[in-house]
Structure formats: structure tokens, C-alpha cells
Design a protein around this motif. Structure first.
Motif, mmCIF file in Angstrom:
data_model
loop_
_atom_site.group_PDB
_atom_site.id
_atom_site.type_symbol
_atom_site.label_atom_id
_atom_site.label_comp_id
_atom_site.label_asym_id
_atom_site.label_seq_id
_atom_site.Cartn_x
_atom_site.Cartn_y
_atom_site.Cartn_z
ATOM 1 N N MET B 215 0.829 -1.205 0.000
ATOM 2 C CA MET B 215 0.000 0.000 0.000
ATOM 3 C C MET B 215 0.864 1.255 0.000
ATOM 4 S SD MET B 215 -3.321 -0.184 2.399
ATOM 5 C CE MET B 215 -2.874 -1.651 3.256
ATOM 6 N N ILE B 216 2.006 1.183 0.654
ATOM 7 C CA ILE B 216 2.890 2.350 0.736
ATOM 8 C C ILE B 216 3.632 2.533 -0.585
ATOM 9 C CG2 ILE B 216 4.895 3.321 1.916
ATOM 10 C CD1 ILE B 216 3.974 1.714 4.399
ATOM 11 N N VAL B 217 4.199 1.469 -1.096
ATOM 12 C CA VAL B 217 4.962 1.566 -2.354
ATOM 13 C C VAL B 217 4.011 1.868 -3.513
ATOM 14 C CG1 VAL B 217 6.425 0.297 -3.961
ATOM 15 C CG2 VAL B 217 6.803 0.078 -1.515
ATOM 16 N N GLY B 218 2.861 1.239 -3.516
ATOM 17 C CA GLY B 218 1.860 1.527 -4.540
ATOM 18 C C GLY B 218 2.063 0.725 -5.803
ATOM 19 N N LYS B 219 1.418 1.202 -6.856
ATOM 20 C CA LYS B 219 1.371 0.426 -8.096
ATOM 21 C C LYS B 219 1.668 1.315 -9.292
ATOM 22 C CE LYS B 219 -1.942 -2.323 -10.758
ATOM 23 N NZ LYS B 219 -1.139 -3.496 -11.021
ATOM 24 N N CYS B 220 2.305 0.701 -10.254
ATOM 25 C CA CYS B 220 2.601 1.404 -11.506
ATOM 26 C C CYS B 220 1.634 0.884 -12.564
ATOM 27 C CB CYS B 220 4.037 1.082 -11.880
ATOM 28 S SG CYS B 220 4.789 2.278 -12.896
ATOM 29 N N ARG B 221 1.042 1.766 -13.312
ATOM 30 C CA ARG B 221 0.094 1.324 -14.352
ATOM 31 C C ARG B 221 0.840 0.673 -15.519
ATOM 32 N NH1 ARG B 221 -2.484 6.930 -14.524
ATOM 33 N NH2 ARG B 221 -3.672 7.029 -12.608
ATOM 34 N N ASP B 222 0.065 0.062 -16.420
ATOM 35 C CA ASP B 222 0.677 -0.605 -17.575
ATOM 36 C C ASP B 222 1.437 0.368 -18.468
ATOM 37 O OD1 ASP B 222 -0.146 -3.021 -16.772
ATOM 38 O OD2 ASP B 222 -1.895 -3.152 -18.081
ATOM 39 N N ASN B 223 0.995 1.644 -18.461
ATOM 40 C CA ASN B 223 1.680 2.626 -19.313
ATOM 41 C C ASN B 223 2.922 3.211 -18.635
ATOM 42 O OD1 ASN B 223 0.552 4.230 -17.379
ATOM 43 N ND2 ASN B 223 -0.691 5.458 -18.761
ATOM 44 N N GLY B 224 3.294 2.653 -17.495
ATOM 45 C CA GLY B 224 4.525 3.076 -16.831
ATOM 46 C C GLY B 224 4.368 4.284 -15.932
ATOM 47 N N GLY B 226 2.904 6.021 -12.427
ATOM 48 C CA GLY B 226 2.505 5.615 -11.083
ATOM 49 C C GLY B 226 1.010 5.778 -10.857
ATOM 50 N N GLY B 227 0.381 4.773 -10.269
ATOM 51 C CA GLY B 227 -1.074 4.818 -10.091
ATOM 52 C C GLY B 227 -1.504 4.969 -8.646
ATOM 53 N N SER B 228 -0.625 4.605 -7.709
ATOM 54 C CA SER B 228 -0.988 4.739 -6.301
ATOM 55 C C SER B 228 0.283 4.743 -5.449
ATOM 56 C CB SER B 228 -1.902 3.586 -5.871
ATOM 57 O OG SER B 228 -1.186 2.372 -5.899
ATOM 58 N N GLY B 229 0.127 5.096 -4.188
ATOM 59 C CA GLY B 229 1.231 5.083 -3.230
ATOM 60 C C GLY B 229 2.395 5.970 -3.651
ATOM 61 N N PRO B 333 -12.842 -2.225 -0.157
ATOM 62 C CA PRO B 333 -12.989 -3.246 -1.215
ATOM 63 C C PRO B 333 -11.823 -3.260 -2.208
ATOM 64 C CG PRO B 333 -14.916 -1.793 -1.102
ATOM 65 C CD PRO B 333 -13.882 -1.210 -0.218
ATOM 66 N N MET B 334 -11.225 -2.086 -2.443
ATOM 67 C CA MET B 334 -10.119 -2.018 -3.401
ATOM 68 C C MET B 334 -8.952 -2.906 -2.962
ATOM 69 S SD MET B 334 -10.862 -0.332 -5.986
ATOM 70 C CE MET B 334 -9.301 -0.084 -6.774
ATOM 71 N N ARG B 335 -8.805 -3.024 -1.662
ATOM 72 C CA ARG B 335 -7.702 -3.819 -1.124
ATOM 73 C C ARG B 335 -7.833 -5.282 -1.541
ATOM 74 N NH1 ARG B 335 -5.782 -3.038 5.016
ATOM 75 N NH2 ARG B 335 -6.674 -1.018 4.613
ATOM 76 N N ARG B 336 -9.086 -5.739 -1.622
ATOM 77 C CA ARG B 336 -9.290 -7.128 -2.015
ATOM 78 C C ARG B 336 -9.037 -7.313 -3.502
ATOM 79 N NH1 ARG B 336 -13.293 -6.730 1.900
ATOM 80 N NH2 ARG B 336 -14.937 -6.214 0.414
ATOM 81 N N VAL B 337 -9.351 -6.279 -4.285
ATOM 82 C CA VAL B 337 -9.110 -6.349 -5.729
ATOM 83 C C VAL B 337 -7.602 -6.299 -5.993
ATOM 84 C CG1 VAL B 337 -9.509 -5.180 -7.938
ATOM 85 C CG2 VAL B 337 -11.305 -5.214 -6.206
ATOM 86 N N GLU B 338 -6.956 -5.338 -5.395
ATOM 87 C CA GLU B 338 -5.515 -5.149 -5.601
ATOM 88 C C GLU B 338 -4.952 -4.500 -4.328
ATOM 89 O OE1 GLU B 338 -2.906 -5.446 -8.353
ATOM 90 O OE2 GLU B 338 -2.073 -5.164 -6.337
ATOM 91 N N PRO B 339 -4.160 -5.248 -3.556
ATOM 92 C CA PRO B 339 -3.659 -4.700 -2.281
ATOM 93 C C PRO B 339 -2.923 -3.366 -2.446
ATOM 94 C CG PRO B 339 -3.157 -7.031 -2.453
ATOM 95 C CD PRO B 339 -3.722 -6.630 -3.771
ATOM 96 N N LYS B 340 -2.295 -3.168 -3.599
ATOM 97 C CA LYS B 340 -1.524 -1.928 -3.803
ATOM 98 C C LYS B 340 -2.423 -0.704 -3.913
ATOM 99 C CE LYS B 340 2.342 -4.076 -6.207
ATOM 100 N NZ LYS B 340 1.828 -5.414 -6.483
ATOM 101 N N LEU B 341 -3.703 -0.932 -4.185
ATOM 102 C CA LEU B 341 -4.622 0.195 -4.346
ATOM 103 C C LEU B 341 -5.417 0.462 -3.068
ATOM 104 C CD1 LEU B 341 -6.014 -0.615 -7.909
ATOM 105 C CD2 LEU B 341 -4.220 0.992 -7.321
ATOM 106 N N GLY B 342 -5.047 -0.230 -2.020
ATOM 107 C CA GLY B 342 -5.806 -0.119 -0.762
ATOM 108 C C GLY B 342 -5.683 1.250 -0.100
ATOM 109 N N ARG B 343 -6.585 1.485 0.819
ATOM 110 C CA ARG B 343 -6.590 2.745 1.584
ATOM 111 C C ARG B 343 -5.804 2.513 2.874
ATOM 112 N NH1 ARG B 343 -11.502 2.295 3.363
ATOM 113 N NH2 ARG B 343 -11.154 2.214 5.584
ATOM 114 N N ASP B 344 -4.715 3.238 3.045
ATOM 115 C CA ASP B 344 -3.915 3.043 4.250
ATOM 116 C C ASP B 344 -4.591 3.780 5.401
ATOM 117 O OD1 ASP B 344 -1.992 2.812 6.240
ATOM 118 O OD2 ASP B 344 -0.374 2.747 4.770
#
Lengths: 106, 660
Positions: B215-224, B226-229, B333-344
Motif C-alpha cells: 500500500m505504501i509503495v503503490g502500483k505502476c500502471r501498464d503505461n509506466g 505511477g497509479g498509487s502510493g 474493497p479495493m484492497r481485495r481487488v488489488e492490495p496496492k490500491l488499498g486505503r492506508d
């Protein structure tokens, strides 16, 4: 007159030839530049691959597994169970060491 | 004029014309040669398209910055990889693929249907067209079989992807991530031939470290992008710029020239270091997860910071959905879909802390003159429930064995966590004074640690207009009617560790980062004064007594490090209004070691079912994290325990370093 014209044509021909040589050399330099550029890219990619491999290889789980797989002689002293087992079995031997203070009557 | 003279004149004239003609021809040849040379050496751009030369672009792969923890352990890195694509038009047109898809499911799966397809194709394209298509399909069958053989992608799957690909797609991706051996196998088979297969250089973002770090590091989208964190928050630092080199080449591929201005230099992303220690994060995560399971709780949070500089060392947030319980903890609910998109929830969700809030009010009240300028009648405390005029409920003390006196010192109120005592202490304070104590510790304002930005919850404090003594002052004195985040709590608690100074919390900007250069250091090391040093020391001493004699003595007391802290048990708010009578938020905050605090640990456990007292539920987690984190940081244990021989040699520090 004919000689002058011939010289002129030869001179121009020579100039054109020099220009073409220059062009050829430029092609070679440009080709080399592009090749080196591609090689640098390849090397940078390889460096990044190595970085990823180092990351994979130094994950805590990997290090732990590596540590457990070490033979006895490479383990840290605290982890050498065999060493302590061996030490426990040793008998105390008589020493030939003489305390100088004792000899001097101290 | 004689005949000879006339002849001579004609001859001279002819010679002149002859010389002129030869001269002109020579100039013409020279001009032509010059033009040819000029065109060869420096052809005009306008002629580029007509000269048979073509422009080709070589892209420079650039890598997104690496994210590491404070010790340089990689948490996110770009990994070079290859993508395999196929040009379907090289083998069969979209119409044929569509027909095959509709009729047979896939090419060659049902040979009996080929006849039907052939008939349709004959109608559409004629016999020659049919022959051409059949040849292409044959090639396609060969290539799918070969790829199946070479890199192990099932033939059926490959053909299915080709059939499903829309006509607008120039390339169909067959495999997103090829391994090195697969690339080598394909290359050696292709051997420079062009059969519509394309190997494209790509990068894949890989993540490492404990699960709770996602959740802290977050996620990078497919287009490179950053999408979260952190990936999103530090996009400017991390993003890379792809470079390109345009060249003009002959049809055979020989480079002719590099036109002026055709090289654009790329840039790798800048590496980014977090203040997080992945090992402490893992320890905190494991301890918290185990306790949530033991207590059958709805979730939990744990934050560890270095109070001297505000570095966040660990920040864990776990949600536990229980099938047999009607959950009141806000779901994610986002956490269950993708932990990286969760609300800290450490930053986003505020809650009522309960008694862990008492040290702030207690110390603030002392500084405001309670106990000196304003005397407190200690005899009134704790004899019976205190009734406050205008308040709906009476103030009484809770606990496993609520303390019943005697109260000789004002410190006992904090040590024994007496609600009645807190109510007596704040009796002399005005609404404004009380509110300023809360504000002084940073409650009601974001920590701006560099992670959540505007999404961070600033906490909730009643406005001065709505503030009342009976309900707000009294409730706030024991941690109700005030909402805080875990980050705010650890920041405020740091004041007791640092002689009254509170640090600016930060998730980046570790001191070693400065040496790397070019990295955004984030918020500079700032400290604000919350208390005068003497009061801070006195509060710390009282908090040490909480661990030795108070609510933390049984479950939250380390036998290696001298801890000081406070526990709290707050009623859980009911979404329908009011509070649950039997559901709680249990939490403990502590610092250690006493003499030179290196860490502050705060643990909140939501809605535990087995036990509910803060010390009992969250105390073991805090103790475990304090022990493990300080050992990991190389801090020498400062307590000597009888019978523990291995610790006896570590030093002769007293059991009670606060001079108790």
C-alpha cells in the motif's frame, strides 16, 4: 587549351572523388555511432538485468536458504553446532605453561 | 578578300566555336559531377523520401527509478523483458480469421469445416485468393506449432489469440513476458528472417518486501505511470524519459545519416529511498497479524517511528473480515481487488483513541498551571463517580481492577489512568486553553509525511463555538470526542521522547539520501515545540511507571528495554449513532529505551472479540515490536533481569532507569 580543359576535368573529378571518399568515411562513422549506441543500450539493459538478479538473489528467504546450505566450515561460530559438540567431548590436557610469577616465587 | 583569307577566317571561326563548345561541355560535366557529389554528400531533406532511403527510429529503453528501503533493500524495480508479437496480416487476413473463429473455434481444430470455409472464401476471393489464403494458413499452422515446440506456449492458445484479435490491430501480442531462454530460442530459429514475428523490448515493474508495504509503495500502471502510493506521489522523481535516435538508412538497412537534431537523450528515473525499514515492517506485520488472529479482531494498525528525526520505520494496516461478525470497521474493497490500491488507514481513517490520549492532556494541563497555580483536590478523585453539571453521563473509572486510591501525587492520575482524575485536572482550564493543548500536539492538522497528500485525514477537533466544558473538555481529557490518526499519535508522543519537541514525520528523506544527490529530500527536518522540557521529562517518568505499575505491567513490558507508554480502550462508535457497549478499539503507545528513546511504537487493534483492554490486546504487539526492532537496530538492552546470565554482561543499568 585541351591540356587546360583536361586538367580542369581531372581536377573536378579528383574533387568529386575526394567528396565521395569523405562521404564513405562519414557513412562508416555514422554506422559505427549507431552500432555503439545500440551496444550502450544493450549494456544498460544488461546492467538492469543484473540489478534485478541481485535483488532476487538477496531476498531474505534466499539468503536464509543460502545460509542453511553452507557447509560447517563456512558457518558463523554461533551456528556451528558440530564445533560445540566436539568441544564438549574434549578432555582438559595438562599444560606445559609455567607462570613466570610463580617461578620467581611471586 | 582572297580565297585563302576566307578559308582561314572560316577555320578560325570553327575553332572558336569548337573551343567554346568543348568549354561549355566541360563546364556542364563539371557542374553535373559537382551536383552529383553534392547530392550524395548532403542530400536535401525534400529528396529524402524519393531517394529510396527510409527513416528508422531506435528507442533508448529507460528504466523507472528504483524504490528502496532505508537500508537499500529493493522494494520496486524495473526488470527488462521481451514481448512477443505477431503480424497477423502476414499469415491471414482478418476476414478469414473471423470466419474460422465463428465456424470452427480455431484454425485446424476441425478439418471437416475447412471445406465450408474454403467454399466461402472461393465466393469472396476466387480460386487464386483461396490458394493464397490457404498458403498463409498453412504458414500460420507451422509457426504456431513451432512456437509451441520452442517456447512452450500451447498451439491452441496462440491460434485463439490470433482469431480474437481485432482487425485494427497491427500486431497481436502472443506473450507479454518472455524469459531469456525463450528469447534465445526464438532468435536462433528466426536467424534474421522476417516472418512477421516481433520481439519487442519491454520493462516489467517488480515488487519486493513485506505484503503490508504494498500500500505504501503503490502500483505502476501498464503505461509506466505511477497509479498509487509512492509510485504516484513521487512520479516526478521516478519517471524515466525514453530517448530516441532517428537515422536514415538505405532499403538494405545501411545507415546513411543521422539528421541534425534527430537524437533525443533519454533519462533514467531517479532512485527513491523510503525511511521504511523493511525488516521492522515485516516484524510489525507478523506480530500484528498474529494478535489479530488470536483476538479475532476486525483489523489492526501499527506504526513505528524514530522520534529523533520523524522517520517512519514501519506502517502496517491489516483489515480482517469475519464472516460471523457484523462488521462496523469501514471496509476497503479495493484492497481485495488489488492490495496496492488499498486505503492506508494509518493516514486516511481517524478514530477515538481513549486513554492513550491522556498523556497529552495531562502534560498540557501541568504546563497550563494545573497542580501549581490551579490546585487539584486529590481527595475528590476516585471515591465515587463524578457528576458534571450539564453532562449526560457520569465520569467513572474503568479497568480490570479500577484503582481505588490512595492518591498522593497528581502523577497517579496518569499512572493509574483515572478518568475521574483527568476530569478534576481539566476543571480549571478554559475551553480555549483545553483546545489549544490538543492543537499544540498537532491534532487537527495533517502530518504531511509525504505519502497521502490531501487525502490524509487531519483528525477531528470540535470547533471552539461548539466546545463545551461538560461534554467536550471532560470527554477529550480521556480521549473521547476527538478523532486522531495513528500518525498524529506517534508524532505527538515523540514530544515526550525529545524534551518536548515534535519532529516532522517523513516517509522519504533519509539522511544518507542527501549523499546520492539529485533526489528530492522531501520535508526538511523540522521540529516544533509542544511542551517545555521539564514537563516532558515528568510525563515520560509517569509513563514509565505505567509500564512498571500500571496497565502495561502484565502484557506490555519488555524485560530487555525500558519502555514507557500508555494503553487505551475506547468504545467503538456505532454507525447508527452512539457507541457500542461491548465493542472496543484497543490501543497502546510506547517509546523505548527510556534514557535515549530510539523508537515509538503505536498499535491499534479494532474490535477484538477475545479480550478488549488495550494493554491486554495491543500491549503484546508493542512489546514484541519494541524488542525486535531495537535488537534489529543494534540498540543495547538497558535492563538487567535476574537469572538472565547472557544479559548480565551487557551492562549494569538499573531496572528503573527513570530513577524509580
Amino acid at each position: 587549351m585541351f591540356a587546360k580543359l583536361t586538367m580542369l576535368i581531372l581536377g573536378l573529378g579528383l574533387l568529386a572523388a575526394l567528396l565521395l571518399v569523405n562521404r564513405q568515411r562519414r557513412y562508416e562513422i555514422v554506422g559505427e555511432t549507431v552500432r555503439l549506441h545500440a551496444e550502450i543500450q544493450q549494456l544498460q539493459r544488461a546492467i538492469q538485468e543484473r540489478k534485478v538478479r541481485v535483488t532476487e538473489a538477496t531476498k531474505p528467504a534466499e539468503l536464509e536458504a543460502m545460509k542453511n546450505g553452507l557447509s560447517e566450515q563456512w558457518k558463523s561460530i554461533g551456528d556451528r553446532t558440530q564445533l560445540f559438540d566436539q568441544l564438549e567431548g574434549l578432555e582438559v590436557e595438562k599444560t606445559t605453561f609455567v607462570d613466570p610469577g610463580m617461578e620467581l616465587g611471586g | 578578300m582572297t580565297f585563302e583569307n576566307r578559308n582561314q577566317s572560316i577555320i578560325n571561326s570553327t575553332a572558336r566555336w569548337g573551343r567554346l563548345s568543348v568549354g561549355l561541355i566541360a563546364i556542364g560535366i563539371a557542374a553535373t559531377l559537382f551536383k552529383v557529389a553534392w547530392l550524395k554528400v548532403d542530400p536535401p531533406v525534400q529528396l529524402g523520401d524519393r531517394s529510396g532511403a527510409e527513416q528508422r527510429v531506435n528507442y533508448e529503453p529507460r528504466f523507472r527509478g528504483e524504490i528502496t528501503d532505508r537500508n537499500g533493500r529493493t522494494l520496486a524495480i524495473d526488470s527488462p523483458c521481451w514481448r512477443l508479437a505477431l503480424d497477423p496480416s502476414y499469415f491471414c487476413s482478418h476476414g478469414y480469421r473471423k470466419m474460422v473463429g465463428e465456424e470452427a473455434g480455431e484454425i485446424g481444430a476441425r478439418p471437416d469445416l475447412d471445406l465450408v470455409i474454403d467454399q466461402k472464401l472461393t465466393l469472396l476471393a476466387g480460386p487464386l485468393g483461396l490458394a493464397q489464403e490457404q498458403l498463409r494458413v498453412h504458414k500460420l499452422r507451422t509457426i504456431t506449432a513451432k512456437l509451441d515446440d520452442l517456447i512452450g506456449i500451447p498451439k491452441r492458445e496462440l491460434t485463439r489469440r490470433l482469431i480474437d484479435a481485432p482487425a485494427t490491430k497491427q500486431y497481436v501480442v502472443l506473450e507479454k513476458l518472455l524469459k531469456e531462454w525463450q528469447v534465445d530460442a526464438i532468435r536462433s530459429w528466426l536467424d534474421g528472417r522476417n516472418i512477421g514475428l516481433l520481439l519487442e523490448k519491454r520493462t516489467e515493474r517488480r515488487y519486493y518486501g513485506p505484503e503490508s508495504l504494498q500500500m505504501i509503495v503503490g502500483k505502476c500502471r501498464d503505461n509506466g505511470v505511477g497509479g498509487s502510493g509512492i509510485e504516484q506521489r513521487r512520479e516526478e522523481n521516478l519517471q524515466s524519459v525514453r530517448g530516441e535516435l532517428k537515422t536514415r538508412r538505405t532499403s538494405r538497412g545501411t545507415v546513411i545519416s543521422i539528421p541534425m537534431g534527430s537524437y533525443e537523450r533519454g533519462r533514467h528515473g531517479t532512485d527513491f529511498t523510503l525511511t521504511i525499514d523493511a525488516q521492522i515492517q515485516l516484524m510489525a506485520e507478523e506480530a500484528l497479524r498474529a494478535q489479530i488472529e488470536v483476538q479475532n479482531a476486525g483489523g489492526g494498525r501499527c506504526v513505528v517511528i524514530d522520534p529523533s528525526n520523524g522517520d517512519i520505520l514501519a506502517m502496517v494496516d491489516i483489515l480482517n473480515r469475519r464472516p460471523d461478525v457484523e462488521e462496523v470497521i469501514l471496509d476497503d474493497p479495493m484492497r481485495r481487488v488489488e492490495p496496492k490500491l488499498g486505503r492506508d488507514r494509518n493516514m486516511i481513517d481517524a478514530f477515538e483513541p481513549g486513554s492513550t490520549f491522556k498523556p497529552f492532556i495531562w502534560s498540557g494541563a501541568l504546563e497550563a498551571g494545573v497542580g501549581t497555580r490551579h490546585s487539584v483536590d486529590l481527595k475528590r478523585i476516585n471515591v465515587e463517580a463524578v457528576r458534571i453539571k450539564g453532562r449526560r453521563t457520569t465520569v467513572k473509572d474503568a479497568g480490570i481492577n479500577a484503582y481505588r486510591g490512595p492518591i498522593k501525587k497528581i502523577d497517579t492520575i496518569l499512572i493509574k489512568s483515572l478518568n475521574t482524575g483527568m476530569a478534576e485536572m481539566v476543571r480549571k482550564l478554559s475551553n480555549q486553553e483545553m483546545r489549544s493543548i490538543v492543537k499544540r500536539f498537532g491534532f487537527g492538522s495533517r502530518t504531511n509525511c509525504g505519502l497521502a497528500g490531501a487525502a490524509e485525514h487531519p483528525g477531528q477537533i470540535t470547533s471552539l463555538e461548539n466546545w463545551s466544558f461538560a461534554n467536550t473538555t471532560i470527554s477529550v481529557s480521556f480521549g473521547h470526542e476527538v478523532a486522531v490518526t495513528t500518525l498524529q499519535m506517534v508524532r505527538a508522543f515523540s514530544a515526550f521522547c525529545c524534551e518536548g519537541m515534535m519532529p516532522q514525520l517523513r516517509i522519504s528523506g533519509h539522511s544518507d539520501v542527501a549523499n546520492k544527490g539529485g533526489i528530492d529530500l522531501g520535508p526538511h527536518l523540522l521540529k516544533t515545540r509542544a511542551l517545555n522540557p521539564e514537563i516532558a521529562r515528568r510525563t515520560k517518568n509517569a509513563l514509565r511507571q505505567v509500564v512498571l505499575r500500571g496497565t502495561l505491567k502484565n502484557y506490555g513490558r519488555s524485560d530487555r528495554y525500558s519502555m514507557f507508554g500508555k494503553s487505551g480502550t475506547a468504545d467503538l462508535p456505532n454507525p447508527k449513532g452512539g457507541y457500542f457497549k461491548d465493542r472496543y478499539t484497543s490501543n497502546v503507545i510506547a517509546g523505548a529505551p527510556f534514557q535515549d528513546p530510539r523508537i515509538v511504537v503505536y498499535c491499534v487493534i479494532d474490535d477484538p472479540k477475545k479480550n478488549h483492554y488495550g494493554g491486554q490486546v495491543a500491549g503484546p504487539v508493542v512489546k514484541q515490536v519494541v524488542d525486535a526492532a531495537l535488537m534489529h537496530l543494534g540498540v543495547k538492552p538497558d535492563l538487567v533481569v535476574e537469572g538472565a546470565e547472557h544479559r548480565a554482561s551487557l551492562g549494569t543499568l538499573p531496572l528503573h532507569p527513570g530513577g524509580e
